[in-house]
Design a protein around this motif. Structure first.
Motif, mmCIF file in Angstrom:
data_model
loop_
_atom_site.group_PDB
_atom_site.id
_atom_site.type_symbol
_atom_site.label_atom_id
_atom_site.label_comp_id
_atom_site.label_asym_id
_atom_site.label_seq_id
_atom_site.Cartn_x
_atom_site.Cartn_y
_atom_site.Cartn_z
ATOM 1 N N LEU A 165 45.174 62.587 -37.898
ATOM 2 C CA LEU A 165 45.941 62.034 -39.294
ATOM 3 C C LEU A 165 47.219 62.468 -39.322
ATOM 4 O O LEU A 165 47.819 61.597 -40.042
ATOM 5 C CB LEU A 165 45.027 63.115 -40.432
ATOM 6 N N ILE A 166 47.792 63.536 -38.877
ATOM 7 C CA ILE A 166 49.184 63.869 -38.923
ATOM 8 C C ILE A 166 49.887 62.687 -38.288
ATOM 9 O O ILE A 166 51.063 62.254 -38.706
ATOM 10 C CB ILE A 166 49.310 65.330 -38.823
ATOM 11 N N MET A 167 49.690 62.552 -36.813
ATOM 12 C CA MET A 167 50.457 61.670 -36.027
ATOM 13 C C MET A 167 50.240 60.356 -36.140
ATOM 14 O O MET A 167 51.135 59.502 -35.760
ATOM 15 C CB MET A 167 50.231 62.149 -34.442
ATOM 16 N N SER A 168 48.895 59.638 -36.471
ATOM 17 C CA SER A 168 48.818 58.263 -36.397
ATOM 18 C C SER A 168 48.663 57.759 -37.710
ATOM 19 O O SER A 168 48.483 56.580 -38.053
ATOM 20 C CB SER A 168 47.599 57.913 -35.503
ATOM 21 N N GLY A 169 48.124 58.514 -38.844
ATOM 22 C CA GLY A 169 47.871 58.173 -40.165
ATOM 23 C C GLY A 169 46.396 57.503 -40.088
ATOM 24 O O GLY A 169 46.085 57.039 -41.119
ATOM 25 N N ALA A 170 45.491 57.572 -38.924
ATOM 26 C CA ALA A 170 44.229 57.032 -38.861
ATOM 27 C C ALA A 170 44.179 55.737 -39.449
ATOM 28 O O ALA A 170 43.336 55.426 -40.162
ATOM 29 C CB ALA A 170 43.537 58.048 -39.742
ATOM 30 N N PRO A 171 44.945 54.859 -38.806
ATOM 31 C CA PRO A 171 44.731 53.325 -38.987
ATOM 32 C C PRO A 171 43.497 52.953 -38.460
ATOM 33 O O PRO A 171 42.823 53.267 -37.637
ATOM 34 C CB PRO A 171 46.062 52.474 -38.409
ATOM 35 N N GLY A 172 43.117 51.587 -39.004
ATOM 36 C CA GLY A 172 41.860 50.963 -38.538
ATOM 37 C C GLY A 172 40.876 50.970 -39.616
ATOM 38 O O GLY A 172 40.712 51.965 -40.607
#
Length: 533
Positions: A131-138
């Protein structure tokens, strides 16, 4: 536990299907988002191989080799995040960070994680980093992660009810049945911080009080009960002085119905621990007095560690007192006393259960006038896209945390949920006297002042980098001499007009776009900012 295992296998199947060989897919035929197809085919093939193995019965593949391959993929994907400024990282690489992180979390749920910490901690750490590093795309990824945390909260509650009797579940669906082993997960410890009034081992459910210095309020910001929306709109238009535009005001009586102020109190450390899975959830913490100071840094740590190390510890000696200590004070002790601040973090996107404890103030749906043309934010504000809804950020830390004098491109409601803060504001017309910074290290810092308000007023020591600019002297100048030199350097700052306030628990402060503001926590403080345009 079966619910969690089934939830994990479901996402594994989805990821595996989304990684079908590229020669059988085209951008027009893949049923899922095709961002991953922009990545090197060998990376996708390697990840698909690991998901295929995990969908087989446990024991039919080499656990150690699978973990090594996933670690290699994660290292490669995360490495790409540091090649670009974050907002320029190609979505494909953020997607890969997300997919690999989710697979690693499922591995821990299945009991194959091989780590030294408990499997719950491993799952939480892995998914929070996603969540913090990628933003949870997809498609559906953030929803899957949020559901995982919901199930884990149920798992932890069940374990606590069982009292860790030795008849609990094992690591997620691993090698043994629930009745065959003690759980590798110890029950989460409650916060136990000793202070002057507590006995050893007491559970502390209150934040420590503070004797922090309280700045005097010289030009008070007016306070008023939150009016109805019609009156609010007229107030923000400021017909009395259209050239100035909206002015700061403190609204009282608008937060009493927030759950965070009553039945789900943020003033309770134990409640915050519960909402963060026993304090396991990771949070980004700024370490140091201010982001413009030397030695400032950032860490991502469990929420419970943040509470214990920075928030719940007894009050420490202030900078002024420490300056009188002998030279050669223990460096380790100085490090221990550093300030930690959970600042400008969208905690509510990361932990939605906390979002339900607060409400967006009505004023955030109004459309106030733009900043005055003299504001450095006027052009930025004009070019900033209209927000569909306010941006929410959390600000949480002990007494002494500081946001240096700066200006934002949005209107802002600062809601004080826990503790007190001193806030000083300068209007757009005072910009010239505030010495805005320029570009520093390739970063535009024009929205932040060169002036350290605390140092200029004599509340804090003059920043070390300022002292180094002085010529070599036979004797170390006194604190008063340093301050006099500092004030002479920023003489125009002393002529700039300002307003200030001690923002109390349960109050809103409206900060119009284009107004510079300096914020100083006077106690353990938890605030929420609502940015809108």
């Amino acid at each position: 536990m079966e619910k969690l295992r089934s939830h994990g296998l479901q996402i594994l199947s989805t990821i595996h299907a989304n990684l079908s060989p590229q020669e059988t897919l085209s951008r027009d035929t893949t049923p899922f988002s095709d961002e991953l197809l922009e990545l090197p085919p060998l990376l996708l093939a390697l990840l698909r191989r690991q998901t295929a193995l995990l969908l087989k019965p446990v024991g039919s593949y080499n656990d150690a080799l699978l973990l090594k391959r996933l670690a290699d993929l994660e290292r490669t994907a995360r490495g790409k995040l540091y090649v670009y400024p974050f907002h320029q990282v190609p979505v494909a690489w953020r997607r890969l960070v997300c997919e690999v992180g989710i697979v690693r979390a499922v591995v821990a749920i299945l009991g194959i994680y091989g780590g030294e910490v408990g499997w719950v901690d491993e799952v939480v750490k892995t998914l929070d980093m996603v969540l913090i590093m990628s933003g949870a795309p997809g498609e559906g990824r953030r929803e899957w992660i949020e559901k995982t945390f919901e199930i884990l909260e149920e798992v932890i509650a069940e374990r606590n009810e069982l009292g860790h009797s030795g008849r609990e579940f094992s690591g997620g669906g691993g090698r043994k049945e629930a009745h065959e082993t003690d759980s590798p997960e110890p029950p989460p410890k409650r916060l136990r911080i000793a202070n002057e009034t507590s006995a050893p081992g007491d559970v502390i459910d209150r934040f420590p009080s503070s004797s922090s210095f309280t700045p005097p309020v010289s030009h008070p910001i007016p306070r008023m009960e939150v009016p109805d929306t019609y009156v609010l709109g007229a107030l923000l238009s400021n017909p009395a002085d259209a050239d100035v535009g909206p002015i700061p005001v403190v609204f009282t009586g608008g937060m009493g119905h927030w759950p965070a102020m009553s039945e789900r109190p943020w003033s309770s450390p134990q409640y915050l621990l519960k909402r963060t899975l026993g304090g396991r959830r990771l949070v980004p913490v700024e370490v140091g007095r201010s982001y413009v100071d030397g030695g400032w840094g950032q860490r991502i740590i469990p929420f419970k560690e943040f509470l214990e190390e920075f928030v719940m510890r007894p009050s420490t000696v202030g900078r002024e007192e420490r300056s009188e200590k002998e030279d050669g004070a223990d460096q380790e002790e100085d490090e221990r006393r550093k300030t930690g601040y959970l600042a400008q973090h969208n905690l509510f996107s990361q932990i939605p259960s906390l979002r339900s404890d607060i409400l967006i103030p009505d004023v955030c749906w109004l459309d106030p006038p733009p900043p005055h043309s003299s504001s450095p934010m006027a052009a930025v504000h004009a070019a900033t896209a209209k927000l569909d809804e306010p941006l929410l950020n959390a600000w949480f830390g002990p007494a002494g945390t500081i946001s240096p004098l700066h200006v934002d491109p949005y209107h802002n409601i600062l809601a004080q949920v826990v503790g007190r803060k001193y806030v000083r504001l300068y209007g757009p017309r005072e910009t010239a006297g505030l010495s805005p910074r320029g570009e520093e290290g390739g970063v535009d810092m024009g929205n932040t002042s060169l002036v350290d308000v605390g140092a200029w007023e004599g509340w804090d020591e003059v920043p070390e980098e300022e002292e180094e600019d002085e010529e070599m002297e036979t004797e170390t100048p006194s604190r008063e001499v340093k301050r006099d030199r500092y004030r002479e350097r920023f003489k125009a700052f002393g002529e700039a007009r300002y307003v200030d306030v001690i923002l109390e628990e349960g109050e809103f402060l409206y900060i119009p776009v284009g107004w510079w503001h300096y914020v100083r926590s006077l106690s353990v403080s938890l605030s929420v900012s609502f940015w809108w345009n």
